[in-house]
Scaffold this motif. Structure first.
Motif, mmCIF file in Angstrom:
data_model
loop_
_atom_site.group_PDB
_atom_site.id
_atom_site.type_symbol
_atom_site.label_atom_id
_atom_site.label_comp_id
_atom_site.label_asym_id
_atom_site.label_seq_id
_atom_site.Cartn_x
_atom_site.Cartn_y
_atom_site.Cartn_z
ATOM 1 N N ASP A 40 30.060 19.209 -7.370
ATOM 2 C CA ASP A 40 31.057 19.305 -6.308
ATOM 3 C C ASP A 40 30.429 19.777 -4.998
ATOM 4 O OD1 ASP A 40 33.094 18.516 -8.032
ATOM 5 O OD2 ASP A 40 33.512 20.591 -8.635
ATOM 6 N N ILE A 41 29.205 20.317 -5.098
ATOM 7 C CA ILE A 41 28.514 20.874 -3.938
ATOM 8 C C ILE A 41 27.271 20.062 -3.572
ATOM 9 C CG2 ILE A 41 27.248 22.911 -3.114
ATOM 10 C CD1 ILE A 41 29.080 24.604 -4.869
ATOM 11 N N LEU A 42 26.594 19.520 -4.589
ATOM 12 C CA LEU A 42 25.309 18.863 -4.392
ATOM 13 C C LEU A 42 25.271 17.554 -5.164
ATOM 14 C CD1 LEU A 42 22.657 19.697 -2.934
ATOM 15 C CD2 LEU A 42 21.818 20.466 -5.160
ATOM 16 N N ASN A 43 24.695 16.540 -4.546
ATOM 17 C CA ASN A 43 24.634 15.216 -5.167
ATOM 18 C C ASN A 43 23.203 14.696 -5.120
ATOM 19 O OD1 ASN A 43 25.738 12.847 -6.324
ATOM 20 N ND2 ASN A 43 25.770 11.879 -4.323
ATOM 21 N N LEU A 44 22.692 14.220 -6.264
ATOM 22 C CA LEU A 44 21.385 13.574 -6.304
ATOM 23 C C LEU A 44 21.547 12.160 -5.756
ATOM 24 C CD1 LEU A 44 18.379 13.391 -7.106
ATOM 25 C CD2 LEU A 44 19.130 12.738 -9.399
ATOM 26 N N GLU A 45 20.905 11.882 -4.624
ATOM 27 C CA GLU A 45 21.042 10.596 -3.948
ATOM 28 C C GLU A 45 19.967 9.594 -4.356
ATOM 29 O OE1 GLU A 45 23.402 9.873 -1.263
ATOM 30 O OE2 GLU A 45 24.380 11.629 -2.119
ATOM 31 N N GLU A 46 18.737 10.100 -4.543
ATOM 32 C CA GLU A 46 17.624 9.177 -4.783
ATOM 33 C C GLU A 46 16.476 9.915 -5.452
ATOM 34 O OE1 GLU A 46 14.982 6.011 -2.148
ATOM 35 O OE2 GLU A 46 15.953 7.679 -1.126
ATOM 36 N N ARG A 47 15.724 9.195 -6.262
ATOM 37 C CA ARG A 47 14.496 9.717 -6.848
ATOM 38 C C ARG A 47 13.412 8.680 -6.660
ATOM 39 N NH1 ARG A 47 13.360 11.900 -11.138
ATOM 40 N NH2 ARG A 47 14.918 12.431 -12.442
ATOM 41 N N GLN A 48 12.218 9.160 -6.332
ATOM 42 C CA GLN A 48 11.078 8.270 -6.099
ATOM 43 C C GLN A 48 9.842 8.878 -6.744
ATOM 44 O OE1 GLN A 48 10.850 8.447 -1.819
ATOM 45 N NE2 GLN A 48 11.852 6.473 -1.607
ATOM 46 N N PHE A 49 8.890 8.016 -7.107
ATOM 47 C CA PHE A 49 7.586 8.475 -7.567
ATOM 48 C C PHE A 49 6.536 7.839 -6.666
ATOM 49 C CE2 PHE A 49 3.738 7.751 -10.153
ATOM 50 C CZ PHE A 49 3.360 9.072 -10.289
ATOM 51 N N GLN A 50 5.657 8.666 -6.127
ATOM 52 C CA GLN A 50 4.566 8.186 -5.279
ATOM 53 C C GLN A 50 3.249 8.517 -5.976
ATOM 54 O OE1 GLN A 50 5.542 10.368 -1.691
ATOM 55 N NE2 GLN A 50 6.586 8.577 -0.846
ATOM 56 N N PRO A 51 2.597 7.509 -6.573
ATOM 57 C CA PRO A 51 1.341 7.769 -7.273
ATOM 58 C C PRO A 51 0.258 8.231 -6.314
ATOM 59 C CG PRO A 51 1.832 5.409 -7.246
ATOM 60 C CD PRO A 51 2.987 6.103 -6.611
ATOM 61 N N ALA A 52 -0.633 9.093 -6.815
ATOM 62 C CA ALA A 52 -1.731 9.617 -6.003
ATOM 63 C C ALA A 52 -2.847 8.591 -5.840
ATOM 64 C CB ALA A 52 -2.279 10.895 -6.629
ATOM 65 N N SER A 53 -2.882 7.601 -6.727
ATOM 66 C CA SER A 53 -3.900 6.553 -6.642
ATOM 67 C C SER A 53 -3.298 5.234 -7.128
ATOM 68 C CB SER A 53 -5.130 6.918 -7.478
ATOM 69 O OG SER A 53 -4.889 6.666 -8.842
ATOM 70 N N PRO A 54 -3.961 4.114 -6.883
ATOM 71 C CA PRO A 54 -3.419 2.829 -7.312
ATOM 72 C C PRO A 54 -3.630 2.532 -8.800
ATOM 73 C CG PRO A 54 -5.477 2.503 -6.142
ATOM 74 C CD PRO A 54 -5.151 3.959 -6.057
ATOM 75 N N TYR A 55 -4.268 3.429 -9.530
ATOM 76 C CA TYR A 55 -4.585 3.185 -10.934
ATOM 77 C C TYR A 55 -3.390 3.462 -11.839
ATOM 78 C CZ TYR A 55 -9.242 3.152 -8.991
ATOM 79 O OH TYR A 55 -10.330 2.860 -8.221
ATOM 80 N N VAL A 56 -3.172 2.576 -12.801
ATOM 81 C CA VAL A 56 -2.083 2.726 -13.751
ATOM 82 C C VAL A 56 -2.249 4.049 -14.499
ATOM 83 C CG1 VAL A 56 -1.036 1.769 -15.839
ATOM 84 C CG2 VAL A 56 -1.790 0.251 -14.016
ATOM 85 N N GLY A 57 -1.169 4.789 -14.621
ATOM 86 C CA GLY A 57 -1.189 6.041 -15.358
ATOM 87 C C GLY A 57 -1.539 7.262 -14.530
ATOM 88 N N SER A 58 -1.771 7.059 -13.241
ATOM 89 C CA SER A 58 -2.140 8.214 -12.414
ATOM 90 C C SER A 58 -0.908 9.054 -12.089
ATOM 91 C CB SER A 58 -2.814 7.766 -11.114
ATOM 92 O OG SER A 58 -1.906 7.096 -10.284
ATOM 93 N N GLY A 59 -1.145 10.341 -11.889
ATOM 94 C CA GLY A 59 -0.082 11.252 -11.492
ATOM 95 C C GLY A 59 0.204 11.105 -10.009
ATOM 96 N N GLY A 60 1.112 11.891 -9.542
ATOM 97 C CA GLY A 60 1.464 11.847 -8.128
ATOM 98 C C GLY A 60 2.590 12.801 -7.822
ATOM 99 N N GLN A 61 3.454 12.394 -6.906
ATOM 100 C CA GLN A 61 4.566 13.224 -6.476
ATOM 101 C C GLN A 61 5.901 12.585 -6.840
ATOM 102 O OE1 GLN A 61 3.992 13.698 -2.255
ATOM 103 N NE2 GLN A 61 2.933 15.643 -2.563
ATOM 104 N N VAL A 62 6.761 13.408 -7.427
ATOM 105 C CA VAL A 62 8.138 13.005 -7.697
ATOM 106 C C VAL A 62 8.974 13.594 -6.569
ATOM 107 C CG1 VAL A 62 10.069 13.180 -9.308
ATOM 108 C CG2 VAL A 62 7.726 12.980 -10.176
ATOM 109 N N ARG A 63 9.776 12.746 -5.918
ATOM 110 C CA ARG A 63 10.621 13.180 -4.807
ATOM 111 C C ARG A 63 12.074 12.981 -5.216
ATOM 112 N NH1 ARG A 63 7.493 13.471 -0.091
ATOM 113 N NH2 ARG A 63 9.288 13.209 1.256
#
Length: 114
Positions: free
Chosen positions: A50-73
């Protein structure tokens, strides 16, 4: 148009445990490290919809390689006024009986629009 409505607060891992004040209509983006290819992902464990709504989630990989970690926004919008805790768990969706690998949280105090 009120400029507060365009305000986005960026929160990081270092903001864990803080109290954040917002105006209704403002938004926050939480940026946390993650690697969804391992099965682990950040999920909302606690918040008042009622106060906060999740609008969007994104993942930005740290490298172009499959399986790499990164940032979740995770982008949230303050849709009402009041106080809520925003708590996120980093866990595998199918491991509901296990404790989350990591936990991140803030307390949000949201005021009515001026």
């Amino acid at each position: 148009m009120d400029s507060n409505l365009d305000t986005t607060h960026i929160l990081a891992e270092s903001d864990r445990g803080k109290k954040i004040e917002l105006q209704a209509g403002e938004s926050i983006t939480v940026v946390l490290t993650g690697n969804p290819s391992t099965g682990f992902d950040w999920t909302v464990a606690e918040m008042n919809p009622d106060i906060l709504n999740l609008e969007e989630r994104q993942f930005q990989p740290a490298s172009p390689y499959v399986g790499s970690g990164g940032q979740v926004r995770l982008h949230f919008c303050a849709v009402g006024s009041g106080r809520t805790r925003l708590k996120l768990h980093y866990r595998r969706a199918w491991e509901t009986e296990k404790r989350p690998l990591r936990t991140w949280y803030v307390t949000l105090q949201i005021q009515e629009e001026d």
